[in-house]
Scaffold this motif. Structure first.
Motif, PDB file in Angstrom:
ATOM      1  N   ALA A 137      -9.396   1.021   1.063  1.00 42.90           N
ATOM      2  CA  ALA A 137      -9.190   2.002  -0.007  1.00 42.90           C
ATOM      3  C   ALA A 137      -9.627   1.491  -1.361  1.00 42.90           C
ATOM      4  O   ALA A 137      -9.245   2.036  -2.379  1.00 42.90           O
ATOM      5  N   TYR A 138     -10.452   0.431  -1.409  1.00 43.15           N
ATOM      6  CA  TYR A 138     -10.862  -0.115  -2.694  1.00 43.15           C
ATOM      7  C   TYR A 138     -11.493   0.953  -3.582  1.00 43.15           C
ATOM      8  O   TYR A 138     -11.185   1.071  -4.765  1.00 43.15           O
ATOM      9  N   LEU A 139     -12.401   1.732  -2.987  1.00 44.60           N
ATOM     10  CA  LEU A 139     -13.097   2.764  -3.747  1.00 44.60           C
ATOM     11  C   LEU A 139     -12.931   4.135  -3.111  1.00 44.60           C
ATOM     12  O   LEU A 139     -13.729   5.035  -3.347  1.00 44.60           O
ATOM     13  N   PHE A 140     -11.900   4.305  -2.327  1.00 48.39           N
ATOM     14  CA  PHE A 140     -11.690   5.599  -1.688  1.00 48.39           C
ATOM     15  C   PHE A 140     -10.818   6.470  -2.582  1.00 48.39           C
ATOM     16  O   PHE A 140      -9.632   6.205  -2.755  1.00 48.39           O
ATOM     17  N   PRO A 141     -11.401   7.507  -3.166  1.00 44.76           N
ATOM     18  CA  PRO A 141     -10.658   8.301  -4.156  1.00 44.76           C
ATOM     19  C   PRO A 141      -9.855   9.427  -3.515  1.00 44.76           C
ATOM     20  O   PRO A 141     -10.182  10.601  -3.630  1.00 44.76           O
TER      21      PRO A 141
ATOM     22  N   PHE B  40       0.827  12.119   7.979  1.00 48.35           N
ATOM     23  CA  PHE B  40       1.405  11.365   6.871  1.00 48.35           C
ATOM     24  C   PHE B  40       0.410  10.313   6.396  1.00 48.35           C
ATOM     25  O   PHE B  40      -0.295   9.693   7.194  1.00 48.35           O
ATOM     26  N   TYR B  41       0.350  10.139   5.078  1.00 49.31           N
ATOM     27  CA  TYR B  41      -0.535   9.161   4.466  1.00 49.31           C
ATOM     28  C   TYR B  41       0.264   8.261   3.531  1.00 49.31           C
ATOM     29  O   TYR B  41       1.197   8.697   2.868  1.00 49.31           O
ATOM     30  N   HIS B  42      -0.141   7.010   3.475  1.00 55.25           N
ATOM     31  CA  HIS B  42       0.298   6.146   2.375  1.00 55.25           C
ATOM     32  C   HIS B  42      -0.884   5.289   1.956  1.00 55.25           C
ATOM     33  O   HIS B  42      -1.689   4.865   2.795  1.00 55.25           O
ATOM     34  N   GLU B  43      -1.006   5.072   0.661  1.00 56.65           N
ATOM     35  CA  GLU B  43      -2.205   4.452   0.116  1.00 56.65           C
ATOM     36  C   GLU B  43      -1.852   3.488  -0.999  1.00 56.65           C
ATOM     37  O   GLU B  43      -0.893   3.695  -1.746  1.00 56.65           O
ATOM     38  N   GLY B  44      -2.638   2.415  -1.088  1.00 52.61           N
ATOM     39  CA  GLY B  44      -2.490   1.450  -2.167  1.00 52.61           C
ATOM     40  C   GLY B  44      -3.838   0.919  -2.594  1.00 52.61           C
ATOM     41  O   GLY B  44      -4.868   1.590  -2.446  1.00 52.61           O
ATOM     42  N   PHE B  45      -3.844  -0.294  -3.113  1.00 54.58           N
ATOM     43  CA  PHE B  45      -5.106  -0.881  -3.557  1.00 54.58           C
ATOM     44  C   PHE B  45      -5.991  -1.260  -2.379  1.00 54.58           C
ATOM     45  O   PHE B  45      -7.208  -1.050  -2.406  1.00 54.58           O
TER      46      PHE B  45
ATOM     47  N   TYR C 282     -14.038   6.613 -11.317  1.00 54.77           N
ATOM     48  CA  TYR C 282     -12.660   6.585 -11.808  1.00 54.77           C
ATOM     49  C   TYR C 282     -11.839   5.583 -11.013  1.00 54.77           C
ATOM     50  O   TYR C 282     -11.104   4.763 -11.577  1.00 54.77           O
ATOM     51  N   ARG C 283     -11.949   5.651  -9.690  1.00 52.67           N
ATOM     52  CA  ARG C 283     -11.208   4.718  -8.847  1.00 52.67           C
ATOM     53  C   ARG C 283     -11.694   3.288  -9.072  1.00 52.67           C
ATOM     54  O   ARG C 283     -10.914   2.335  -8.999  1.00 52.67           O
ATOM     55  N   GLY C 284     -12.977   3.121  -9.363  1.00 49.80           N
ATOM     56  CA  GLY C 284     -13.504   1.785  -9.643  1.00 49.80           C
ATOM     57  C   GLY C 284     -12.870   1.167 -10.873  1.00 49.80           C
ATOM     58  O   GLY C 284     -12.480  -0.009 -10.858  1.00 49.80           O
ATOM     59  N   PHE C 285     -12.755   1.936 -11.955  1.00 53.14           N
ATOM     60  CA  PHE C 285     -12.107   1.427 -13.163  1.00 53.14           C
ATOM     61  C   PHE C 285     -10.629   1.120 -12.894  1.00 53.14           C
ATOM     62  O   PHE C 285     -10.091   0.125 -13.394  1.00 53.14           O
ATOM     63  N   TRP C 286      -9.979   1.981 -12.115  1.00 52.18           N
ATOM     64  CA  TRP C 286      -8.579   1.742 -11.766  1.00 52.18           C
ATOM     65  C   TRP C 286      -8.438   0.416 -11.029  1.00 52.18           C
ATOM     66  O   TRP C 286      -7.528  -0.381 -11.318  1.00 52.18           O
ATOM     67  N   SER C 287      -9.326   0.149 -10.089  1.00 52.62           N
ATOM     68  CA  SER C 287      -9.278  -1.093  -9.318  1.00 52.62           C
ATOM     69  C   SER C 287      -9.564  -2.304 -10.202  1.00 52.62           C
ATOM     70  O   SER C 287      -8.920  -3.357 -10.074  1.00 52.62           O
ATOM     71  N   ILE C 288     -10.530  -2.180 -11.103  1.00 52.74           N
ATOM     72  CA  ILE C 288     -10.868  -3.284 -11.999  1.00 52.74           C
ATOM     73  C   ILE C 288      -9.694  -3.622 -12.905  1.00 52.74           C
ATOM     74  O   ILE C 288      -9.360  -4.807 -13.105  1.00 52.74           O
ATOM     75  N   PHE C 289      -9.059  -2.609 -13.481  1.00 47.84           N
ATOM     76  CA  PHE C 289      -7.911  -2.855 -14.347  1.00 47.84           C
ATOM     77  C   PHE C 289      -6.776  -3.522 -13.580  1.00 47.84           C
ATOM     78  O   PHE C 289      -6.071  -4.394 -14.106  1.00 47.84           O
ATOM     79  N   MET C 290      -6.582  -3.107 -12.331  1.00 47.46           N
ATOM     80  CA  MET C 290      -5.549  -3.730 -11.510  1.00 47.46           C
ATOM     81  C   MET C 290      -5.849  -5.210 -11.295  1.00 47.46           C
ATOM     82  O   MET C 290      -4.973  -6.076 -11.453  1.00 47.46           O
ATOM     83  N   LEU C 291      -7.086  -5.523 -10.923  1.00 43.70           N
ATOM     84  CA  LEU C 291      -7.473  -6.913 -10.686  1.00 43.70           C
ATOM     85  C   LEU C 291      -7.363  -7.745 -11.957  1.00 43.70           C
ATOM     86  O   LEU C 291      -6.907  -8.902 -11.916  1.00 43.70           O
TER      87      LEU C 291
ATOM     88  N   ASP D  82       0.826  -1.216   0.000  1.00 43.61           N
ATOM     89  CA  ASP D  82       0.000   0.000   0.000  1.00 43.61           C
ATOM     90  C   ASP D  82       0.855   1.260   0.000  1.00 43.61           C
ATOM     91  O   ASP D  82       0.735   2.116   0.883  1.00 43.61           O
ATOM     92  N   TYR D  83       1.703   1.370  -1.026  1.00 42.53           N
ATOM     93  CA  TYR D  83       2.579   2.538  -1.117  1.00 42.53           C
ATOM     94  C   TYR D  83       2.564   3.118  -2.531  1.00 42.53           C
ATOM     95  O   TYR D  83       3.590   3.508  -3.065  1.00 42.53           O
ATOM     96  N   TRP D  84       1.387   3.168  -3.127  1.00 44.99           N
ATOM     97  CA  TRP D  84       1.249   3.851  -4.410  1.00 44.99           C
ATOM     98  C   TRP D  84       1.392   5.358  -4.223  1.00 44.99           C
ATOM     99  O   TRP D  84       1.947   6.043  -5.067  1.00 44.99           O
ATOM    100  N   LEU D  85       0.865   5.851  -3.126  1.00 44.32           N
ATOM    101  CA  LEU D  85       0.888   7.288  -2.860  1.00 44.32           C
ATOM    102  C   LEU D  85       1.476   7.542  -1.485  1.00 44.32           C
ATOM    103  O   LEU D  85       1.097   6.888  -0.512  1.00 44.32           O
ATOM    104  N   LEU D  86       2.401   8.487  -1.410  1.00 41.39           N
ATOM    105  CA  LEU D  86       2.946   8.951  -0.142  1.00 41.39           C
ATOM    106  C   LEU D  86       2.638  10.442  -0.035  1.00 41.39           C
ATOM    107  O   LEU D  86       2.920  11.196  -0.970  1.00 41.39           O
TER     108      LEU D  86
END
Length: 240
Positions: free
Chosen positions: A98-102, A61-66, A121-130, A28-32
């Motif tokens: 964070a599945y659908l947390f934009p 501080f935040y870090h985020e992933g799928f 937008y986040r939904g499509f991103w998650s679907i493409f990842m899966l 979960d470190y796509w975003l810092l």
């Protein structure tokens, strides 16, 4: 002999592709991000707002992933990027799904239209990842079933799945860059925080190591997929 060498490198690249995509998907470190805010006492605090200057800490501080989006408080330093390493993070950090947390758009800070668009937008991103992860896993099983040179169709099918996975992961990477750099969602978040909490609000955003793994996995997916496809074609021409 040439097919054996090509198969060795194709298998090696496929294994590396699988490793990097799992690391990108599972960490979960796509975003810092780090943000600082010094309220002047004259602003109105609304529901959903976060005050970061608490208990002597001057930053959040935040870090985020799928899977997760985590936050924790600390002091802002020149080398604050090291605070995101596993060994440096406090046990008191808060995490949410964070599945659908934009991030950084929230339902409290933006109108329904903006929030719904962010969810889509986040939904499509998650679907493409899966889909990318699923294609790599399925392609790996098909390639294992194809050895040793049992069926050119299986090699082509496995190679095609790795190519598809590479394109899905490329779309995931590009969409994430567009989300942060083009769609101005960060700017909207900063404007709201400045209006509702404090004028002296600053946010610093960096791409994390999970994001860095994604283009590496794209490269190895496309390379291994192309090699497997060519191996399947060579087997068809040689033995049929």
């Amino acid at each position: 002999m040439k097919l054996n060498i090509a198969l060795f490198f194709a298998g090696l690249f496929a294994a590396l592709a699988a490793v990097f995509i799992i690391l990108s998907f599972g960490t979960d470190y796509w975003l810092l991000a780090s943000e600082t805010c010094k309220p002047d006492g004259k602003v109105t605090v609304e529901r959903g707002d976060v005050l970061v200057n608490q208990n002597g800490d001057d930053a959040t501080f935040y870090h985020e992933g799928f899977f997760w989006r985590c936050s924790f408080s600390g002091r802002l330093e020149e080398d604050s990027i090291w605070k995101f390493w596993f060994t440096n993070q406090p046990h008191t950090k808060e995490c949410m799904h964070a599945y659908l947390f934009p991030f950084p758009v929230s339902e409290q800070t933006h109108n329904a239209t903006v929030y719904d668009s962010a969810i889509i937008y986040r939904g499509f991103w998650s679907i493409f990842m899966l889909l990318g992860v699923a294609c790599v896993v399925l392609g790996g099983f098909i390639i294992i079933c194809a050895a040793p040179f049992a069926s050119h169709c299986l090699y082509k099918a496995g190679g095609g799945l790795f190519l598809i996975a590479g394109f899905f992961l490329l779309a995931v990477t590009v969409m994430y860059v567009i989300w942060l750099e083009v769609l101005n969602m960060v700017g909207l978040y900063v404007e709201h925080q400045q209006a509702s909490l404090c004028q002296d609000f600053h946010i610093n955003i960096n791409y994390g190591i999970s994001f860095m793994f994604a283009p590496v996995s794209v490269f190895f997916c496309l390379l291994s997929g192309l090699l497997f496809f060519l191996i399947g074609r060579s087997i068809r021409l040689q033995y049929h």
